[in-house]
Design a protein around this motif. Structure first.
Motif, PDB file in Angstrom:
ATOM      1  N   GLU A 185     -13.141  -2.343 -13.202  1.00  0.00           N
ATOM      2  CA  GLU A 185     -13.966  -1.260 -13.219  1.00  0.00           C
ATOM      3  C   GLU A 185     -15.240  -1.304 -12.333  1.00  0.00           C
ATOM      4  OE1 GLU A 185     -15.136  -1.225 -17.405  1.00  0.00           O
ATOM      5  OE2 GLU A 185     -12.842  -0.654 -18.053  1.00  0.00           O
ATOM      6  N   ARG A 186     -15.604  -2.513 -12.157  1.00  0.00           N
ATOM      7  CA  ARG A 186     -16.818  -2.637 -11.099  1.00  0.00           C
ATOM      8  C   ARG A 186     -16.462  -2.480  -9.634  1.00  0.00           C
ATOM      9  NH1 ARG A 186     -17.715  -4.525 -15.819  1.00  0.00           N
ATOM     10  NH2 ARG A 186     -19.684  -4.614 -16.854  1.00  0.00           N
ATOM     11  N   GLY A 187     -15.111  -2.238  -9.509  1.00  0.00           N
ATOM     12  CA  GLY A 187     -14.807  -2.380  -8.105  1.00  0.00           C
ATOM     13  C   GLY A 187     -14.632  -3.739  -7.335  1.00  0.00           C
ATOM     14  N   TRP A 188     -14.682  -4.773  -8.207  1.00  0.00           N
ATOM     15  CA  TRP A 188     -14.915  -6.197  -7.755  1.00  0.00           C
ATOM     16  C   TRP A 188     -13.191  -6.859  -7.179  1.00  0.00           C
ATOM     17  CZ3 TRP A 188     -18.365  -8.457 -11.760  1.00  0.00           C
ATOM     18  CH2 TRP A 188     -19.591  -7.726 -11.776  1.00  0.00           C
ATOM     19  N   LEU A 189     -12.353  -5.958  -7.772  1.00  0.00           N
ATOM     20  CA  LEU A 189     -10.875  -6.422  -7.511  1.00  0.00           C
ATOM     21  C   LEU A 189     -10.127  -5.361  -7.480  1.00  0.00           C
ATOM     22  CD1 LEU A 189      -9.697  -6.780 -10.499  1.00  0.00           C
ATOM     23  CD2 LEU A 189     -10.778  -9.203 -10.397  1.00  0.00           C
ATOM     24  N   ASP A 190      -8.989  -5.641  -7.374  1.00  0.00           N
ATOM     25  CA  ASP A 190      -7.642  -4.651  -7.582  1.00  0.00           C
ATOM     26  C   ASP A 190      -6.971  -4.836  -8.667  1.00  0.00           C
ATOM     27  OD1 ASP A 190      -4.781  -3.856  -7.150  1.00  0.00           O
ATOM     28  OD2 ASP A 190      -5.723  -2.806  -5.474  1.00  0.00           O
ATOM     29  N   GLU A 191      -7.152  -3.972  -9.591  1.00  0.00           N
ATOM     30  CA  GLU A 191      -6.505  -4.270 -10.878  1.00  0.00           C
ATOM     31  C   GLU A 191      -4.990  -4.643 -10.980  1.00  0.00           C
ATOM     32  OE1 GLU A 191      -6.154  -2.609 -15.528  1.00  0.00           O
ATOM     33  OE2 GLU A 191      -7.134  -1.258 -13.973  1.00  0.00           O
ATOM     34  N   LYS A 192      -4.271  -3.817 -10.385  1.00  0.00           N
ATOM     35  CA  LYS A 192      -2.691  -3.885 -10.208  1.00  0.00           C
ATOM     36  C   LYS A 192      -2.638  -5.208  -9.700  1.00  0.00           C
ATOM     37  CE  LYS A 192       1.375  -1.975  -8.537  1.00  0.00           C
ATOM     38  NZ  LYS A 192       2.018  -0.954  -7.515  1.00  0.00           N
ATOM     39  N   ARG A 193      -3.145  -5.648  -8.538  1.00  0.00           N
ATOM     40  CA  ARG A 193      -2.715  -6.733  -7.704  1.00  0.00           C
ATOM     41  C   ARG A 193      -3.220  -8.009  -8.717  1.00  0.00           C
ATOM     42  NH1 ARG A 193      -4.567  -6.872  -1.745  1.00  0.00           N
ATOM     43  NH2 ARG A 193      -3.533  -9.034  -1.986  1.00  0.00           N
ATOM     44  N   THR A 194      -4.209  -7.863  -9.297  1.00  0.00           N
ATOM     45  CA  THR A 194      -4.760  -8.969  -9.990  1.00  0.00           C
ATOM     46  C   THR A 194      -3.817  -9.404 -11.083  1.00  0.00           C
ATOM     47  OG1 THR A 194      -6.995  -8.626  -9.288  1.00  0.00           O
ATOM     48  CG2 THR A 194      -6.635 -10.111 -11.165  1.00  0.00           C
ATOM     49  N   MET A 203      -0.822  -8.427 -11.725  1.00  0.00           N
ATOM     50  CA  MET A 203       0.513  -8.855 -11.506  1.00  0.00           C
ATOM     51  C   MET A 203       0.493 -10.417 -10.983  1.00  0.00           C
ATOM     52  SD  MET A 203       2.226  -6.408 -12.297  1.00  0.00           S
ATOM     53  CE  MET A 203       3.881  -7.080 -11.985  1.00  0.00           C
ATOM     54  N   GLU A 204      -0.806 -10.674 -10.412  1.00  0.00           N
ATOM     55  CA  GLU A 204      -0.820 -12.290  -9.986  1.00  0.00           C
ATOM     56  C   GLU A 204      -0.809 -13.037 -11.013  1.00  0.00           C
ATOM     57  OE1 GLU A 204      -3.614 -14.905  -7.088  1.00  0.00           O
ATOM     58  OE2 GLU A 204      -3.467 -12.956  -6.615  1.00  0.00           O
ATOM     59  N   ALA A 247       1.680  -3.080 -16.859  1.00  0.00           N
ATOM     60  CA  ALA A 247       2.422  -3.826 -15.973  1.00  0.00           C
ATOM     61  C   ALA A 247       3.593  -3.310 -15.929  1.00  0.00           C
ATOM     62  CB  ALA A 247       2.484  -5.470 -16.572  1.00  0.00           C
ATOM     63  N   ALA A 248       4.291  -2.939 -17.079  1.00  0.00           N
ATOM     64  CA  ALA A 248       5.704  -2.508 -17.243  1.00  0.00           C
ATOM     65  C   ALA A 248       5.780  -1.081 -16.423  1.00  0.00           C
ATOM     66  CB  ALA A 248       6.070  -2.084 -18.621  1.00  0.00           C
ATOM     67  N   LYS A 249       4.749  -0.115 -16.450  1.00  0.00           N
ATOM     68  CA  LYS A 249       4.635   1.076 -15.723  1.00  0.00           C
ATOM     69  C   LYS A 249       4.650   0.552 -14.083  1.00  0.00           C
ATOM     70  CE  LYS A 249       2.383   3.963 -19.073  1.00  0.00           C
ATOM     71  NZ  LYS A 249       0.911   4.568 -19.562  1.00  0.00           N
ATOM     72  N   TRP A 250       3.914  -0.213 -13.887  1.00  0.00           N
ATOM     73  CA  TRP A 250       3.706  -0.794 -12.222  1.00  0.00           C
ATOM     74  C   TRP A 250       5.106  -1.274 -11.840  1.00  0.00           C
ATOM     75  CZ3 TRP A 250      -1.314  -3.540 -13.555  1.00  0.00           C
ATOM     76  CH2 TRP A 250      -2.359  -2.521 -13.648  1.00  0.00           C
ATOM     77  N   MET A 251       5.852  -1.914 -12.771  1.00  0.00           N
ATOM     78  CA  MET A 251       6.782  -2.551 -12.252  1.00  0.00           C
ATOM     79  C   MET A 251       8.272  -1.659 -12.116  1.00  0.00           C
ATOM     80  SD  MET A 251       6.563  -5.868 -14.457  1.00  0.00           S
ATOM     81  CE  MET A 251       8.260  -6.873 -14.238  1.00  0.00           C
ATOM     82  N   ARG A 252       8.036  -0.390 -12.816  1.00  0.00           N
ATOM     83  CA  ARG A 252       8.990   0.508 -12.773  1.00  0.00           C
ATOM     84  C   ARG A 252       9.012   1.278 -11.602  1.00  0.00           C
ATOM     85  NH1 ARG A 252       8.370   1.620 -18.810  1.00  0.00           N
ATOM     86  NH2 ARG A 252       6.797   2.834 -18.261  1.00  0.00           N
ATOM     87  N   LYS A 253       8.084   1.307 -10.845  1.00  0.00           N
ATOM     88  CA  LYS A 253       7.809   2.161  -9.967  1.00  0.00           C
ATOM     89  C   LYS A 253       8.241   1.508  -8.600  1.00  0.00           C
ATOM     90  CE  LYS A 253       3.721   4.809 -11.326  1.00  0.00           C
ATOM     91  NZ  LYS A 253       2.545   5.143 -11.163  1.00  0.00           N
TER      92      LYS A 253
END
Length: 98
Positions: free
Chosen positions: A59-68, A70-71, A92-98
């Protein structure tokens, strides 16, 4: 570590169907050792505090939520978890379906 392994062994001896390690991220080494030591399903609980840290930083823009996310989930799986319990599951399920 020794105490954790004793507790897992006790749980198994008491009839557990699987064992759980929590919090997952702080105990990746325990997940790995439990996986290597016991032939039992290992669940890892990615607790709410771990979830909240990622959400707040994103939310603060300190990291990429999706990448973090999934890591984080990949690291728990690589440590040896068969099951990952996480508040990130739906997203995560939504991201993995794409």
């Amino acid at each position: 570590m020794r105490e954790a392994l004793r507790e897992v062994e006790q749980d198994i001896n008491e009839g557990a169907d699987m064992v759980m390690v929590k919090p997952a991220l702080a105990y990746l080494d325990v997940i790995s050792k439990v996986r290597a030591t016991f032939n039992y399903p290992v669940a890892a609980y990615n607790v709410s505090g771990e979830y909240s840290m990622v959400k707040a930083a994103a939310e603060r823009g300190w990291l990429d939520e999706k990448r973090t996310v999934m890591e984080v989930l990949t690291s728990i799986k690589r440590a040896g978890a068969d099951i990952i319990i996480t508040y990130h599951a739906k997203q995560a399920a939504k991201w993995m379906r794409k």
